[in-house]
Design a protein around this motif. Structure first.
Motif, short mmCIF file in Angstrom:
data_model
loop_
_atom_site.label_atom_id
_atom_site.label_comp_id
_atom_site.label_asym_id
_atom_site.label_seq_id
_atom_site.Cartn_x
_atom_site.Cartn_y
_atom_site.Cartn_z
N ALA A 74 0.84 -1.21 0.00
CA ALA A 74 0.00 0.00 0.00
C ALA A 74 0.88 1.25 0.00
N VAL A 75 1.98 1.20 0.74
CA VAL A 75 2.90 2.35 0.77
C VAL A 75 3.57 2.52 -0.60
N ALA A 76 3.97 1.41 -1.22
CA ALA A 76 4.61 1.50 -2.54
C ALA A 76 3.65 2.08 -3.58
N VAL A 77 2.39 1.67 -3.53
CA VAL A 77 1.42 2.20 -4.48
C VAL A 77 1.22 3.69 -4.20
N SER A 78 1.09 4.07 -2.92
CA SER A 78 0.87 5.48 -2.58
C SER A 78 2.04 6.35 -3.02
N LEU A 79 3.27 5.85 -2.80
CA LEU A 79 4.45 6.61 -3.24
C LEU A 79 4.43 6.81 -4.74
N THR A 80 4.00 5.76 -5.46
CA THR A 80 3.94 5.83 -6.92
C THR A 80 2.93 6.90 -7.35
N LEU A 81 1.77 6.88 -6.70
CA LEU A 81 0.74 7.85 -7.07
C LEU A 81 1.16 9.27 -6.67
N ASP A 82 1.80 9.38 -5.50
CA ASP A 82 2.35 10.69 -5.08
C ASP A 82 3.29 11.23 -6.15
N SER A 83 4.19 10.35 -6.63
CA SER A 83 5.21 10.83 -7.58
C SER A 83 4.58 11.19 -8.93
N LEU A 84 3.37 10.68 -9.21
CA LEU A 84 2.68 11.05 -10.45
C LEU A 84 1.81 12.29 -10.25
#
Ligand code: BTN
Length: 228
Positions: A74-84
């Motif tokens: 969940a953290v990896a997905v959130s970081l990915t979306l943050d970076s986008l």
């Protein structure tokens, strides 16, 4: 760990295919990714809508990496979306939402001494079924294969980065992005459900809720945030 990615246009389920590979003795590090799934699976035996426009991806990992694995995912997905450039929130335990609509689901399944971690992310879906259109969303609303590929690359990088992070760093990020805290919620514990108030998160990601005068720690199950 050697990382290898197998891409499919259509598959039944990336989790099912990877579970089969695990049973055949495949090494951790194999990733299966597909542009659509005919039998995408969700948590609690549900199906997962998997039409084109989504990123459907599963990772075969060692079981010892699975401590709190879904929270790390969940953290990896959130970081990915943050970076986008998006502002994701996490709904306990591991749904990712944008503007209160689900954009991603996560399903981890153990196979002997390995674990299959599956992530379904709506990257550029142009439409949703009637039953989902009020509760699900997509990052972009026009199909674009290059955006799916870009998101996939970022997600893979972020997942392997998060797996190396200290558990406290993961916990702090997860809790800071958790939208469930301090909210009136409904707790679903099949076949029952009850209203409660979400008070806190323990270090092992249990949700502490208040039901009437009782304090209860939830380790699994499903909650929804109640609209006022
Ligand atoms: C949920 O929200 O209930 C979890 C959904 C998990 C869906 C992903 S898509 C990739 C992988 N393959 C599956 O069949 N399921 C997971």
């Amino acid at each position: 760990m050697k990382i290898q990615i197998n891409h499919y246009t259509t598959i039944d389920s990336t989790n099912s295919a990877l579970k089969q590979r695990a049973l055949e003795g495949c090494q951790s590090g194999l990733i299966i990714s597909a542009l659509n799934q005919t039998q995408g699976r969700g948590r609690l035996g549900r199906s997962f809508s998997s039409a084109p426009g989504g990123l459907y991806i599963s990772f075969l990992l060692d079981l010892d990496q699975s401590f709190l694995l879904t929270a790390k995912a969940a953290v990896a997905v959130s970081l990915t979306l943050d970076s986008l450039g998006f502002s994701p929130s996490i709904k306990w335990l591991n749904d990712i939402k944008i503007n209160n609509k689900k954009v991603c689901g996560i399903l981890a399944e153990a196979v002997k001494n390995q674990v299959v971690l599956g992530i379904g992310l709506n990257v550029c879906k142009e439409s949703f079924d009637e039953s989902l259109k009020d509760i699900a969303c997509s990052l972009y609303d026009k199909y674009d294969l290059s955006l799916i590929k870009k998101t996939e690359t970022l997600l893979i990088e972020n997942l392997f980065k998060v797996l190396t992070l200290d558990n406290n760093a993961v916990f702090d990020y997860y809790k800071a992005h958790l939208s469930t805290l301090n909210k009136e919620i409904t707790v679903y514990q099949w076949p029952n459900s009850y209203p409660a108030f979400a008070l806190d998160l323990t270090e092992d990601y249990h949700l502490v809720v208040k039901k009437d005068d009782q304090i209860i720690e939830l380790s699994t199950g499903e909650v929804s945030i109640r609209d006022r």
